[in-house]
Design an enzyme around this catalytic site. Structure first.
Site, mmCIF file in Angstrom:
data_model
loop_
_atom_site.group_PDB
_atom_site.id
_atom_site.type_symbol
_atom_site.label_atom_id
_atom_site.label_comp_id
_atom_site.label_asym_id
_atom_site.label_seq_id
_atom_site.Cartn_x
_atom_site.Cartn_y
_atom_site.Cartn_z
ATOM 1 C CB CYS A 1 35.139 -1.650 51.651
ATOM 2 S SG CYS A 1 34.092 -0.088 52.319
ATOM 3 C CB SER B 1 23.937 -0.327 37.330
ATOM 4 O OG SER B 1 23.347 -1.378 37.750
ATOM 5 N N GLY B 2 20.981 -0.245 36.106
ATOM 6 C CA GLY B 2 19.859 -0.815 35.634
ATOM 7 C C GLY B 2 20.014 -2.216 35.642
ATOM 8 C CG ASP C 1 26.218 1.654 56.062
ATOM 9 O OD1 ASP C 1 27.468 1.898 56.197
ATOM 10 O OD2 ASP C 1 26.050 1.148 55.024
#
EC number: 6.3.5.4
Length: 630
Positions: A2, A364-365, A100
């Protein structure tokens, strides 16, 4: 993911300009195209743009507690929210949603400012407590999500996910910070907490900012977490590899919760391949994976990505990137809101664009190199420190300083013959030496670049002070020390900034398992010898992954994103360089030496020298000035 923004009157309860707040929110539309919301009351305005990921129907923001005395706008994910909901319900709190975000308002009621210590995730949020007349801003531990703020001359605090939201206020000063300019041309980005504008600050990672009405001044941010680098007691490589897999798998697992399509970036390197391997073992369906390919075989890892995709039967998507994909220069300037010179932002933008066609969330890594010592400069620094340890500074400085001064600068020569920078690094102390290895422009080039007036405005400030500030509290071991420096500067300032802006430009949420704070804290406690063994970085991670990935993935030379800047500036961008670097806009800033710029461009375009890092930095600075009408 967001975007958040807001206005807070630090002095009294003056009405908030609703139109300005709405405009601030609209500048962040790309971060959250699914929904938007505003909250206004005397002296406070909160704004939110939403990209719906969890509780698609019930997660509207701004979000309130039961009696609406506490309200929050939130960007990010709290991965342990379900456990916290159970704990807070036991304490008597009532929940109206299943998202959450609502955890934050009740955690604030229960634990106050210490609530951030209970959150496991990536986040930036602003919370208003009417009863306490307190505004509380917070940013996650590693700096995955951004938060900027500024205090206007009449006592209004502005904040937002991106600087562009703050610049909606016409009264906010646009004065350029000369210290930020020095830092930009050293690092290629502007490290926290500075921004290009004197008036705008970045809330540093792992910090909160608490403001109470009536003060009228900005308090100092408070740090709530630190990477420990304290031994976790593991010295055996077998035990370490077992726990690496167990802990990485758990960090991936908690990031698979989503009510929208989810996938992963797959470059074919160790870190992204590790994340995909863990995801495949946790997912019933084929993992969606996205890669980009380059025409230049020096940078093209798509064949390695394809092997991992075939091994784990992923739904793999590849897009070829035009090797002359330089049309993003002006678009990137609009995305970053300040000068940003990491050219890999262009392929990162493209891979995010590709991913968003199929998924809304991507793992992602990022962070693997920082955690496990995967950069070549880590190895070089350890070796240089061994030399520094053998020779006293009174001998080392003059000896290697003289060799560095006499050795010719050979941009055209093979890497092994470019000893000038190595000699100069060995002549310096540890921090100066590492600063030299991470700088995109060395001190000599920067000094020549700047005008006499700018040098006076800079008042002797040198960008190495950023590293010195963190080195004062860094671990003693040479490897741990530079890993710590990277995690405090390069990781949030360059890598995470790049991914946040590139992904949010396409309303794509990126989650980063390697930067789970529990995982990274545990990894920091492993012996440095398990991370860097001889010339092999990420040793323990690679050993742990041997059952999951082939040696051709684990033990090949590191590649990574790159673009052919040197050739662009002598070919298709030749005229753009001359117009931008030698044009009126940069000259009118008064920051640069016009004769030096002319010389650099001529030397580069003639093929005599390679000034591509300097020219790219100048191009992006000029594009920023054009974007801001400076």
């Amino acid at each position: 993911m967001c975007g958040i923004a807001g206005i807070f009157d630090t002095q009294e309860r003056r009405p908030i300009n609703a139109e300005q707040l709405a405009q601030m929110n609209q500048t962040l539309f790309h971060r959250g195209p699914d929904d938007g919301g505003l909250h206004l009351e005397p002296g406070v305005g909160l704004a939110h743009r939403r990209l719906s990921i969890i509780d698609l129907s019930g997660g509207h923001q701004p979000l309130f507690n039961e009696d609406e005395s506490v309200v929050v706008v939130f960007n990010g994910e709290i991965y342990n929210f379900q456990e916290l909901i159970a704990e807070l319900r036991t304490a008597g709190h009532q929940f109206k949603t299943h998202c959450d975000t609502e955890v934050i308002v009740h955690a604030w009621e229960e634990w106050g400012e210490r609530c951030v210590n209970r959150f496991r995730g990536m986040f930036a949020f602003a919370l208003w407590d009417r009863n306490r007349e307190t505004l509380f801003l917070a940013r996650d531990r590693l700096g995955v999500k951004p938060l900027h703020y500024a205090l206007t001359a009449d006592g209004l605090l502005l904040f937002g996910s991106e600087i562009k939201a703050l610049l909606v206020d016409p009264t906010l000063s646009r004065e350029i910070d000369p210290l930020a300019v020095e830092e930009y041309f050293a690092y290629g980005y502007i490290p926290d907490p500075r921004s290009i504008f004197k008036s705008v600050h970045k809330l540093p990672p792992a910090h909160t900012l608490t403001l109470q009405r009536g003060n009228g001044t900005l308090p100092a941010p408070r740090e709530y977490w630190e990477i420990s680098f304290q031994s976790n007691g593991i010295t055996d490589v077998r035990e370490a590899t077992e726990q690496v897999i167990e802990r990485l798998r758990e960090a991936v697992r908690i990031r698979l919760v989503a009510e929208v399509p989810l996938g992963a970036f797959l470059s074919g390197g160790v870190d992204s391949s590790a994340v995909v391997a863990m995801m495949a073992g946790l997912s019933e369906r084929p993992v969606n994976t996205c890669s980009i390919s380059f025409g230049d075989p020096r940078f093209n890892e798509s064949a390695f990505a394809e092997r991992v995709a075939q091994r784990y039967r992923t739904a793999h998507h590849v897009e070829a990137v035009d090797p002359d994909d330089f049309n993003l220069i002006d678009q990137l300037a609009a995305l970053y809101d300040e000068p940003y010179a990491d050219s890999s932002a262009m392929p990162t933008y493209r891979v995010c664009e590709l991913a968003r066609q199929r998924v809304t969330v991507c793992l992602s890594g990022d962070g693997g190199d920082e955690s496990f010592a995967g950069y070549r400069r880590h190895r070089w620094h350890v070796h240089e420190e061994q030399v520094r340890g053998r020779l006293p500074q009174w001998l080392r400085g003059p000896l290697f300083g003289t060799l560095g001064a006499l050795y010719p600068k050979a941009d055209w020569a093979p890497q092994v013959l470019r000893a000038k920078s190595t000699f100069l690094a060995l002549a310096r102390d540890s921090v100066d030496g590492y600063f030299d290895s991470v700088s995109i422009l060395d001190a000599t080039t920067r000094e020549a670049l700047f005008s006499p007036q700018f040098k006076r405005d800079r008042q002797g400030y040198q960008a190495v002070e950023v590293l010195r500030r963190y080195a004062a509290r860094a671990p003693e071991h040479p490897l741990s020390r530079v890993q710590y420096l990277d995690m405090k500067t390069y990781l949030p300032g360059d890598i995470l900034t790049k991914v946040d802006r590139a992904s949010m430009a396409h309303a794509l949420e990126v989650r980063v398992p390697f930067l789970d704070h529990q995982f990274i804290d545990w990894v920091s406690g492993l012996p440095p010898e398990l991370k860097l063994q001889g010339r092999e970085g990420k040793h323990v991670l690679k050993k742990a992954l041997e059952p999951y990935l082939g040696d051709d993935i684990l033990y090949r030379p590191k590649m990574g994103f790159a673009v052919p800047l040197a050739n662009w500036f002598r070919g298709p961008l030749r005229e753009r360089v001359r117009q931008s670097v030698l044009g009126e806009r940069l000259n009118d800033t008064g920051l640069f030496d016009a004769q030096q710029l002319q010389w650099m461009v001529e030397q580069h375009q003639s093929g005599m020298r390679d000034f591509s890092p300097a020219i790219w930095s100048l191009l992006m600075f000029e594009a920023f000035c054009a974007q801001q009408n400076l």
